[in-house]
Scaffold this motif. Structure first.
Motif, mmCIF file in Angstrom:
data_model
loop_
_atom_site.group_PDB
_atom_site.id
_atom_site.type_symbol
_atom_site.label_atom_id
_atom_site.label_comp_id
_atom_site.label_asym_id
_atom_site.label_seq_id
_atom_site.Cartn_x
_atom_site.Cartn_y
_atom_site.Cartn_z
ATOM 1 N N SER A 92 19.666 69.396 25.436
ATOM 2 C CA SER A 92 20.059 70.804 25.272
ATOM 3 C C SER A 92 19.189 71.820 26.014
ATOM 4 O O SER A 92 19.483 73.009 25.959
ATOM 5 C CB SER A 92 20.041 71.153 23.778
ATOM 6 N N THR A 137 28.745 75.273 24.409
ATOM 7 C CA THR A 137 27.873 76.415 24.669
ATOM 8 C C THR A 137 28.582 77.476 25.515
ATOM 9 O O THR A 137 29.477 77.150 26.298
ATOM 10 C CB THR A 137 26.616 75.923 25.414
ATOM 11 N N ASP A 138 28.117 78.717 25.390
ATOM 12 C CA ASP A 138 28.650 79.778 26.259
ATOM 13 C C ASP A 138 28.212 79.599 27.711
ATOM 14 O O ASP A 138 28.762 80.222 28.614
ATOM 15 C CB ASP A 138 28.240 81.167 25.739
ATOM 16 N N GLU A 139 27.202 78.734 27.949
ATOM 17 C CA GLU A 139 26.690 78.593 29.317
ATOM 18 C C GLU A 139 27.719 77.991 30.270
ATOM 19 O O GLU A 139 27.571 78.098 31.489
ATOM 20 C CB GLU A 139 25.416 77.744 29.332
ATOM 21 N N TYR A 162 22.477 71.296 32.951
ATOM 22 C CA TYR A 162 22.831 71.285 31.527
ATOM 23 C C TYR A 162 24.245 71.826 31.327
ATOM 24 O O TYR A 162 25.102 71.173 30.716
ATOM 25 C CB TYR A 162 21.819 72.107 30.713
ATOM 26 N N ASN A 191 23.196 81.831 22.164
ATOM 27 C CA ASN A 191 21.841 81.348 21.815
ATOM 28 C C ASN A 191 21.573 81.438 20.315
ATOM 29 O O ASN A 191 21.649 82.515 19.735
ATOM 30 C CB ASN A 191 20.774 82.181 22.516
ATOM 31 N N LYS A 201 12.092 76.209 23.538
ATOM 32 C CA LYS A 201 13.035 77.315 23.739
ATOM 33 C C LYS A 201 12.297 78.634 23.512
ATOM 34 O O LYS A 201 11.279 78.660 22.808
ATOM 35 C CB LYS A 201 14.220 77.190 22.777
ATOM 36 N N LEU A 202 12.831 79.718 24.060
ATOM 37 C CA LEU A 202 12.089 80.985 24.124
ATOM 38 C C LEU A 202 11.440 81.414 22.799
ATOM 39 O O LEU A 202 10.213 81.601 22.747
ATOM 40 C CB LEU A 202 13.014 82.106 24.632
ATOM 41 N N PRO A 217 4.912 82.996 28.787
ATOM 42 C CA PRO A 217 5.446 82.893 30.152
ATOM 43 C C PRO A 217 6.869 83.443 30.284
ATOM 44 O O PRO A 217 7.851 82.743 30.029
ATOM 45 C CB PRO A 217 5.414 81.391 30.420
ATOM 46 N N TYR A 219 9.970 84.393 32.382
ATOM 47 C CA TYR A 219 10.491 84.006 33.705
ATOM 48 C C TYR A 219 10.981 85.235 34.476
ATOM 49 O O TYR A 219 11.682 86.099 33.921
ATOM 50 C CB TYR A 219 11.678 83.051 33.564
ATOM 51 N N ARG A 226 20.364 87.617 26.704
ATOM 52 C CA ARG A 226 20.985 86.581 25.878
ATOM 53 C C ARG A 226 21.514 87.233 24.601
ATOM 54 O O ARG A 226 21.036 88.280 24.183
ATOM 55 C CB ARG A 226 19.968 85.476 25.516
ATOM 56 N N ASN A 261 15.371 89.655 27.641
ATOM 57 C CA ASN A 261 14.252 88.811 27.197
ATOM 58 C C ASN A 261 12.991 89.633 26.939
ATOM 59 O O ASN A 261 12.327 89.468 25.917
ATOM 60 C CB ASN A 261 13.929 87.746 28.246
ATOM 61 N N ARG A 293 13.154 80.723 36.624
ATOM 62 C CA ARG A 293 13.918 79.475 36.476
ATOM 63 C C ARG A 293 14.921 79.412 37.636
ATOM 64 O O ARG A 293 15.660 80.393 37.850
ATOM 65 C CB ARG A 293 14.635 79.533 35.132
ATOM 66 N N HIS A 296 18.829 80.820 37.454
ATOM 67 C CA HIS A 296 18.758 81.507 36.152
ATOM 68 C C HIS A 296 19.964 82.438 35.950
ATOM 69 O O HIS A 296 20.168 83.371 36.732
ATOM 70 C CB HIS A 296 17.460 82.328 36.134
ATOM 71 N N TYR A 353 4.413 74.540 32.553
ATOM 72 C CA TYR A 353 3.760 75.858 32.566
ATOM 73 C C TYR A 353 2.363 75.899 33.176
ATOM 74 O O TYR A 353 1.871 76.996 33.451
ATOM 75 C CB TYR A 353 3.671 76.411 31.140
#
Ligand code: NAD
Ligand code: DAU
Length: 354
Positions: A92, A137-139, A162, A191, A201-202, A217, A219, A226, A261, A293, A296, A353
């Protein structure tokens, strides 16, 4: 919250993961007359600690196994005659898919196919009352610009390995519906956040780093957006779609809760400073802009009006409440956090990272 529906035996895949463990908990408690079988390979993301509250319930069984293992999957379908499948097992994490795309092809595409084949073999002579529910997923819709929302008819345009693997599995589920009449339903959610979220995950990563006073970190420029939904509201939606959704339909699920974010991270820092009795602004000093990313997606946002109108679902938890509960959960479950961040996590963190 218990509910009497006719007895049913349901397979939940990926039930030891973040969302899956909430779904298992929800179904086991709400439907005591259902038999719930949880099939999970216990990858780095699966954790039986997430299921402590249900592990001894009479209507719950755990099986450790891989959804790509055809022999095992066929055996358990013959043994339990699952009338329903709620399929969550997946690789995921987008960043991991960039480094190891084949693992995503294997679990997300091949694994879904193995389940579809087993379900078809069992019920193709009589689909009545059966349901295969694929959690997506919405992705799969790709990226939005500054405006607009994903609807159920937005064309698929996945940008990461993914999301491409999830899009592919969605297509196979639909194809089994069209070709063999397999009764399916799909939902595409935005999300999630909440307890048991793996700290890659964030939100959980940043909560853990704030506790440990490590860099946060962000990005790129942090202006990615999101749409965040509290995980228990996703579990509620899954319950409704599984029981009330129409066959061969897709439902978008989202939080009506868009955040850039960087804005979300600042709110998180301030809330954590309060809860940890730190000086206001202390955690924001940990924010560090890092390399973006690849591929992204700029923005995801869901139009959840279909599930709202047809099934009466809407989020029940505000972002303020959900975030506060989530932070409290991590602060009260430091042992869980330290267990999942030992061992292999350290290697992943270093590669991603450091
Ligand atoms: P997760 O990574 O926390 O959990 C995945 C679970 O699947 C783990 O328990 C893991 O052990 C198991 N698993 C992985 N490979 C397996 C295999 N080959 N066989 C059996 N089990 C396997 O994932 P999550 O965040 O809980 O997501 C669950 C599902 O929801 C996924 O299908 C994901 O695509 C979808 N989804 C997630 C989000 C989100 O924000 N997290 C949003 C929308 C949709
Ligand atoms: O939209 C649903 C999807 O949400 C699910 O299908 C995925 O399984 C889930 O992982 C999630 O994908 P994202 O890529 O949106 O989530 P992630 O938490 O990895 O990242 C959220 C945003 O934060 C994204 O814009 C990338 C950014 N980010 C993430 C990490 C891990 C950072 O800036 N720094 C980070 O270290």
């Amino acid at each position: 919250m218990q509910n009497q529906r006719p007895n049913k035996t349901i397979l939940i895949t990926g039930g030891a993961g973040f969302i899956g463990s909430h779904v298992v908990d929800f179904f086991v408690n709400k439907y005591p007359n259902y038999t719930i079988v949880n099939l999970d390979a216990l990858t780095y993301a699966g954790n039986l600690e997430n299921l402590k509250a249900v592990e001894n319930k009479d209507n719950y069984t755990f099986i450790k196994g891989d959804i790509t293992d055809e022999k095992l999957v066929n055996e358990i379908f013959s043994k339990y005659n699952f009338e329903g499948v709620i399929h969550l097992a997946a690789e995921s994490h987008v960043d991991r898919s960039i480094n190891d795309p084949l693992a995503f092809v294997k679990t997300n595409i091949l694994g879904t196919m193995v389940l579809l084949q087993a379900f078809k073999a069992l019920w193709q002579d009589n689909w009545e009352g059966k349901r295969f529910y694929h959690i997506s997923t919405d992705e799969v819709y790709g990226s939005l610009g500054e405006t607009g929302l994903f609807t159920e008819t937005t064309p698929y345009n996945p940008n990461s390995p993914y999301s491409a693997s999830k899009a592919s599995s969605d297509h196979f589920v639909r194809a089994y519906g069209e070709t063999y009449g397999l009764p399916y339903v799909i939902s595409n959610c935005s999300n999630n956040y909440g307890p048991f979220h793996f700290p890659e995950k964030l939100i959980p990563l940043f909560i853990n780093n704030i506790i440990e006073k490590r860099p946060l970190p962000v990005y790129g420029d942090g202006n990615y957006t999101r749409d965040w939904l509290y995980v228990i509201d996703h579990a509620r939606a899954i319950d409704l779609v599984f029981h009330e959704g129409k066959n061969a339909e897709t439902y978008n699920i989202g939080g009506f809760n868009e955040w850039k974010n960087i804005d979300l991270v600042k709110v998180l820092c301030d809330k954590m400073d309060e809860k940890l009795n730190r000086k206001k602004g202390e955690s924001q000093e940990l924010i560090t802009y890092v390399k973006d990313r690849p591929g992204h997606d700029l923005r995801y946002a869901i139009d959840a009006s279909k599930i709202n109108k047809e099934l009466g679902w809407k989020p029940s938890v505000t972002f303020e409440e959900g975030l506060s509960e989530t932070i409290d959960w991590y602060l009260n479950n430091e042992e869980w956090l330290s267990n999942v961040t030992s061992g292999a996590y350290k290697k992943y963190y270093k590669e991603q990272y450091l």
